[in-house]
Design an enzyme around this catalytic site. Structure first.
Site, PDB file in Angstrom:
ATOM      1  N   ASN A 189      -6.217   7.251   3.535  1.00 28.78           N
ATOM      2  CA  ASN A 189      -6.039   6.335   4.997  1.00 28.78           C
ATOM      3  C   ASN A 189      -4.743   6.808   5.369  1.00 28.78           C
ATOM      4  O   ASN A 189      -3.521   6.596   4.777  1.00 28.78           O
ATOM      5  CB  ASN A 189      -5.894   4.858   4.597  1.00 28.78           C
ATOM      6  CG  ASN A 189      -5.739   3.765   6.067  1.00 28.78           C
ATOM      7  OD1 ASN A 189      -6.710   3.736   6.759  1.00 28.78           O
ATOM      8  ND2 ASN A 189      -4.463   3.647   6.138  1.00 28.78           N
ATOM      9  N   GLU A 190      -4.842   7.323   6.820  1.00 32.67           N
ATOM     10  CA  GLU A 190      -3.340   7.528   7.539  1.00 32.67           C
ATOM     11  C   GLU A 190      -2.448   8.331   6.569  1.00 32.67           C
ATOM     12  O   GLU A 190      -1.076   7.957   6.400  1.00 32.67           O
ATOM     13  CB  GLU A 190      -2.895   6.263   8.027  1.00 32.67           C
ATOM     14  CG  GLU A 190      -3.552   5.556   8.949  1.00 32.67           C
ATOM     15  CD  GLU A 190      -3.088   4.250   9.283  1.00 32.67           C
ATOM     16  OE1 GLU A 190      -3.785   3.438  10.168  1.00 32.67           O
ATOM     17  OE2 GLU A 190      -2.068   3.549   8.636  1.00 32.67           O
ATOM     18  N   TRP A 215       0.964  -4.314  19.993  1.00 26.66           N
ATOM     19  CA  TRP A 215       1.800  -4.220  19.142  1.00 26.66           C
ATOM     20  C   TRP A 215       3.129  -3.708  20.067  1.00 26.66           C
ATOM     21  O   TRP A 215       3.362  -2.543  19.658  1.00 26.66           O
ATOM     22  CB  TRP A 215       1.615  -3.570  18.050  1.00 26.66           C
ATOM     23  CG  TRP A 215       0.333  -3.874  17.293  1.00 26.66           C
ATOM     24  CD1 TRP A 215      -0.456  -4.888  17.537  1.00 26.66           C
ATOM     25  CD2 TRP A 215       0.100  -3.939  15.670  1.00 26.66           C
ATOM     26  NE1 TRP A 215      -1.381  -5.048  16.462  1.00 26.66           N
ATOM     27  CE2 TRP A 215      -0.853  -4.364  15.257  1.00 26.66           C
ATOM     28  CE3 TRP A 215       0.966  -2.948  14.741  1.00 26.66           C
ATOM     29  CZ2 TRP A 215      -1.443  -4.609  14.165  1.00 26.66           C
ATOM     30  CZ3 TRP A 215       0.467  -3.110  13.674  1.00 26.66           C
ATOM     31  CH2 TRP A 215      -0.592  -3.691  13.194  1.00 26.66           C
ATOM     32  N   GLU A 274      -1.662  -8.586   5.789  1.00 21.93           N
ATOM     33  CA  GLU A 274      -2.162  -8.339   7.034  1.00 21.93           C
ATOM     34  C   GLU A 274      -2.987  -9.563   7.391  1.00 21.93           C
ATOM     35  O   GLU A 274      -4.066  -9.454   8.071  1.00 21.93           O
ATOM     36  CB  GLU A 274      -2.751  -6.915   7.309  1.00 21.93           C
ATOM     37  CG  GLU A 274      -2.070  -5.964   7.104  1.00 21.93           C
ATOM     38  CD  GLU A 274      -2.484  -4.328   7.355  1.00 21.93           C
ATOM     39  OE1 GLU A 274      -1.802  -3.686   7.892  1.00 21.93           O
ATOM     40  OE2 GLU A 274      -3.791  -4.298   7.303  1.00 21.93           O
ATOM     41  N   ARG A 298       0.840  -1.283   0.144  1.00 24.30           N
ATOM     42  CA  ARG A 298       0.040  -0.071  -0.002  1.00 24.30           C
ATOM     43  C   ARG A 298       0.780   1.408  -0.111  1.00 24.30           C
ATOM     44  O   ARG A 298       2.138   1.151   0.203  1.00 24.30           O
ATOM     45  CB  ARG A 298      -0.807   0.043   1.175  1.00 24.30           C
ATOM     46  CG  ARG A 298      -0.250  -0.098   2.420  1.00 24.30           C
ATOM     47  CD  ARG A 298      -1.106  -0.358   3.716  1.00 24.30           C
ATOM     48  NE  ARG A 298      -0.933   1.007   4.501  1.00 24.30           N
ATOM     49  CZ  ARG A 298      -1.409   0.851   5.819  1.00 24.30           C
ATOM     50  NH1 ARG A 298      -2.286  -0.152   6.252  1.00 24.30           N
ATOM     51  NH2 ARG A 298      -1.562   1.866   6.694  1.00 24.30           N
ATOM     52  N   HIS A 346      -3.618 -10.075  11.084  1.00 22.91           N
ATOM     53  CA  HIS A 346      -4.050  -8.655  11.963  1.00 22.91           C
ATOM     54  C   HIS A 346      -5.266  -9.181  12.700  1.00 22.91           C
ATOM     55  O   HIS A 346      -6.298  -9.834  11.999  1.00 22.91           O
ATOM     56  CB  HIS A 346      -4.506  -7.776  10.809  1.00 22.91           C
ATOM     57  CG  HIS A 346      -4.410  -6.149  11.652  1.00 22.91           C
ATOM     58  ND1 HIS A 346      -5.467  -6.192  12.294  1.00 22.91           N
ATOM     59  CD2 HIS A 346      -3.628  -5.105  11.222  1.00 22.91           C
ATOM     60  CE1 HIS A 346      -5.216  -4.612  12.758  1.00 22.91           C
ATOM     61  NE2 HIS A 346      -4.082  -4.169  12.224  1.00 22.91           N
ATOM     62  N   GLU A 398      -9.956   2.885  14.584  1.00 18.91           N
ATOM     63  CA  GLU A 398      -9.281   1.767  14.335  1.00 18.91           C
ATOM     64  C   GLU A 398      -8.723   1.311  15.911  1.00 18.91           C
ATOM     65  O   GLU A 398      -7.928   2.179  16.369  1.00 18.91           O
ATOM     66  CB  GLU A 398      -8.153   1.820  13.218  1.00 18.91           C
ATOM     67  CG  GLU A 398      -8.697   1.661  11.781  1.00 18.91           C
ATOM     68  CD  GLU A 398      -7.456   1.639  10.771  1.00 18.91           C
ATOM     69  OE1 GLU A 398      -6.509   0.972  11.151  1.00 18.91           O
ATOM     70  OE2 GLU A 398      -7.752   1.837   9.793  1.00 18.91           O
TER      71      GLU A 398
END
Length: 663
Positions: free
Chosen positions: A145-146, A306, A349, A107, A352, A299
């Site tokens: 996103n982010e 983590w 992921e 990504r 995840h 989120e």
């Protein structure tokens, strides 16, 4: 927002067959999910070829979710361009500071300054806005996103020069002066000579690097605005900040002013109480970046922690999901959302955490998710209420960026650890803190902490001087007031701009080797940093003992105007930091949220405009705690008359009938 907490997570139906969609409908109802974030990484499913759109699956998804009472946060998928974009526009791939071009296969493989990328992002955003702007399921737009992916390519160089010409009023001589380019013969004779701070032979120009950080935050913000403005209409628009923000080169104050509501992603970084403090650190910043208004947790990982920046994950212990989720709520969130609804069968992921794990619904994780949904459904009366804080911690992007460049006497002295450690000491004192800017009205805070002010502009210094003269308690950490907004040293001693307020002057820095400590007269120790400090009216609270600074001031206090300036010239050990914070609070008349509560109990309040309040209690200790209080406990639905016993690991949410104190 309606009077119900938004509960759910990222939903990726494009990755699953229709029979799985049917099961999703059933399980969402079982878990009381009322919100789904859709389309975050679905660009290739929405636009499989340039200018060719396939909305069939998305039409069905939004219609189905709406029919099941699930609101949709609809994302623009621009954080992950498809392979067709890579091959059509290879110049829009990101380039590292070392000149390496990164290819698709992950990504975030784009340059946000590339014209082709910006046009493609606007095209897919426009198509989504036109088709779904009036869809009844859509309750919020989620842009990108982010944001944060850096790039140093030619497109970025062009945009950087354009930004610099605007910042310096097209005055190249002014830029040369600000960047101190006579050092190392860097004087620029033409704007075209200026490049991003790419890898170079030795140390970078700190002023250039700082301006690039400012520029890149602004460039990404412009990209966000382009999409946001295409979507403006019936519902609000936001994007998600990544907190912790180790890779996001963003000025969150500027970004917070441009989103309709601040939304954050937060992944717990430690087990135990350290993780609880991490939740508080993220939540307090989110609330502050949203100017004290309720914010959104976009989120979290429902089942994992983590530590080590993603090098490994560990499972959350039973009950942690509920405690952490209610801690976000207690600090102002009006949502509890997660990444992701269903664990994917493949992809990067694959492992995840998800609300529905690979093992399915008959799992501890899904049972805890369903219990959380049930709990939140009974707390709707709290939605829209706010959190009040009487102390603030300064958060400044410029100072952070400047301090973390490799040009200081010790690269072990960093911005984020200093701020985190101070926030943790405030947390242990039982006090809720806002984060604030110099530009804010600081007079509403009894105490302002400035744990890391390496960069301090004259305007910022003037703001802090006014605050202290007006009666505030200002606590300044070491290695502060060293450079101004141009990364040029304050002359005449440090902390520049605050000498009169603090009544001290730093003449020389004495970095401390990691693992070693300096002794203080109070029996405390300091680490990483120490300073040769001369008092000019300040009272010495602790002095150095032994070594070259023997007898020199280490921690001081100085009355100025109607207030007081405190200075801490090292990083004190945790007990010393805790005692100092409590001493400052006592001087300022600041009490814990729940005076007298045991140290292992976290207490927070949310307040409604009509005078109602809700007390959140978290027992992080190993012993039960007893509280004399009266009210209505919302998690159990029972009235509390006289006292409440909170078992280890338990949480209580009390609608108060009068303020609570523990004798």
């Amino acid at each position: 927002m309606t009077h119900a907490f938004w509960f759910g997570g990222d939903y990726n139906p494009e990755q699953w067959p229709p029979e799985t969609w049917d099961e999703d409908d059933v399980l969402m109802r079982e878990a009381r999910v009322n919100t789904a974030t859709v389309g975050v990484f679905a660009w290739s499913s929405i636009e499989p070829a340039e200018g060719v759109f396939d909305f069939d699956w998305l039409d069905r998804t939004l219609d189905r979710l709406h029919a099941n009472g699930v609101r949709v946060i609809l994302a623009t998928p621009t954080a992950s361009p498809p392979p067709w974009f890579t091959f059509a526009h290879p110049d829009a791939l990101p380039v590292t500071s070392g000149g390496t071009r990164r290819w698709h296969g992950s990504r975030d493989t784009y340059c946000a300054a590339a014209p082709a990328y910006r046009e493609a992002a606007k095209r897919v955003t426009s198509a989504l806005g036109e088709r779904y702007g009036d869809h009844p399921a859509v309750a919020l737009w989620h842009v990108h996103n982010e944001y944060g992916t850096p790039c140093y390519c030619g497109h970025v160089a062009t945009a950087f020069r354009r930004w610099l010409r605007a910042r310096y009023d097209d005055d190249l001589a002014g830029l040369n002066e600000a960047w101190y380019t006579k050092f190392w013969s860097q004087n620029y004779g033409d704007w075209e000579q200026i490049l991003p701070p790419r890898d170079t032979q030795y140390l970078p120009n700190p002023a250039q690097a700082l301006d690039f950080a400012r520029f890149w935050s602004d460039e990404l913000l412009t990209a966000y605005r382009e999409q946001r403005d295409l979507l403006r209409g019936r519902v609000p628009v936001t994007t998600n900040f990544m907190l912790p923000d180790s890779y996001q080169m963003l000025d969150f104050w500027r970004w917070g002013a441009e989103v309709d509501v601040v939304a954050i992603d937060h992944y717990l970084n430690a087990p135990g109480v350290a993780g609880t403090i991490d939740v508080a650190f993220a939540a307090d910043r989110a609330r502050s970046f949203n100017r004290g208004r309720p914010w959104l947790l976009m989120e979290q990982a429902v089942g994992t922690i983590w530590p080590g920046h993603g090098e490994m994950v560990v499972a959350k212990e039973p009950g942690r999901l509920l405690r952490d989720s209610l801690a976000y709520v207690a600090r102002g969130s009006d949502s509890v959302l997660a990444f992701q609804w269903r664990a994917g069968r493949g992809g990067s992921e694959l492992h995840h955490s998800a609300m529905v794990p690979h093992a399915g619904a008959d799992t501890r994780v899904f049972r805890e998710v369903s219990a959380l949904g049930e709990t939140l459904s009974g707390l709707g009366e709290i939605v829209g209420s706010t959190v009040r804080a009487h102390v603030a911690i300064l958060w400044d992007a410029d100072s952070r960026w400047a301090l973390e460049l490799p040009v200081t006497p010790s690269r072990h002295v960093k911005y984020m650890p200093a701020v985190r450690e101070l926030h943790a000491a405030v947390w242990r004192a039982g006090v809720t803190a806002d984060f604030a800017r110099y530009e804010d009205d600081l007079s509403r805070y009894a105490v302002v902490f400035a744990p890391s002010l390496y960069l301090l502009s004259p305007a910022a210094a003037e703001s802090l001087v006014r605050y202290v003269e007006g009666g505030g308690q200002l606590v300044v950490g070491c290695f502060s007031g060293v450079v101004d907004e141009r990364q040029q040293a304050w002359l005449g001693g440090f902390p520049g701009g605050l000498l009169d307020v603090l009544g001290v002057r730093v003449e020389e820095f004495h970095p401390v080797v990691p693992g070693q400590t300096v002794a203080l007269s109070s029996g405390a120790t300091g680490r990483l940093w120490s300073e040769d400090l001369v008092c000019h009216g300040a009272e010495v609270l602790a002095a150095y003992e032994g070594g070259p600074l023997d007898g020199k001031p280490a921690i001081t206090r100085h009355p100025h105007g109607a207030g007081t300036g405190w200075y801490v010239s090292t990083y004190p050990d945790e007990p010393t930091a805790d005692r100092l914070v409590r001493r400052v609070f006592e001087a300022a008349g600041v009490e814990p949220e729940l005076p007298g509560a045991p140290t292992q109990v976290e207490a927070l309040r949310r307040h409604a405009a009509d005078g109602r309040s809700w007390l959140f209690l978290f027992n992080h200790g190993s012993a039960a705690a007893l509280f004399p209080l009266t009210g209505h406990e919302l998690l159990t639905g029972r009235s509390v008359e006289g006292s409440l016993r909170l078992a280890p690991g338990d949480v209580a949410v009390i609608r108060e009938t009068r303020p609570t104190e523990v004798n």
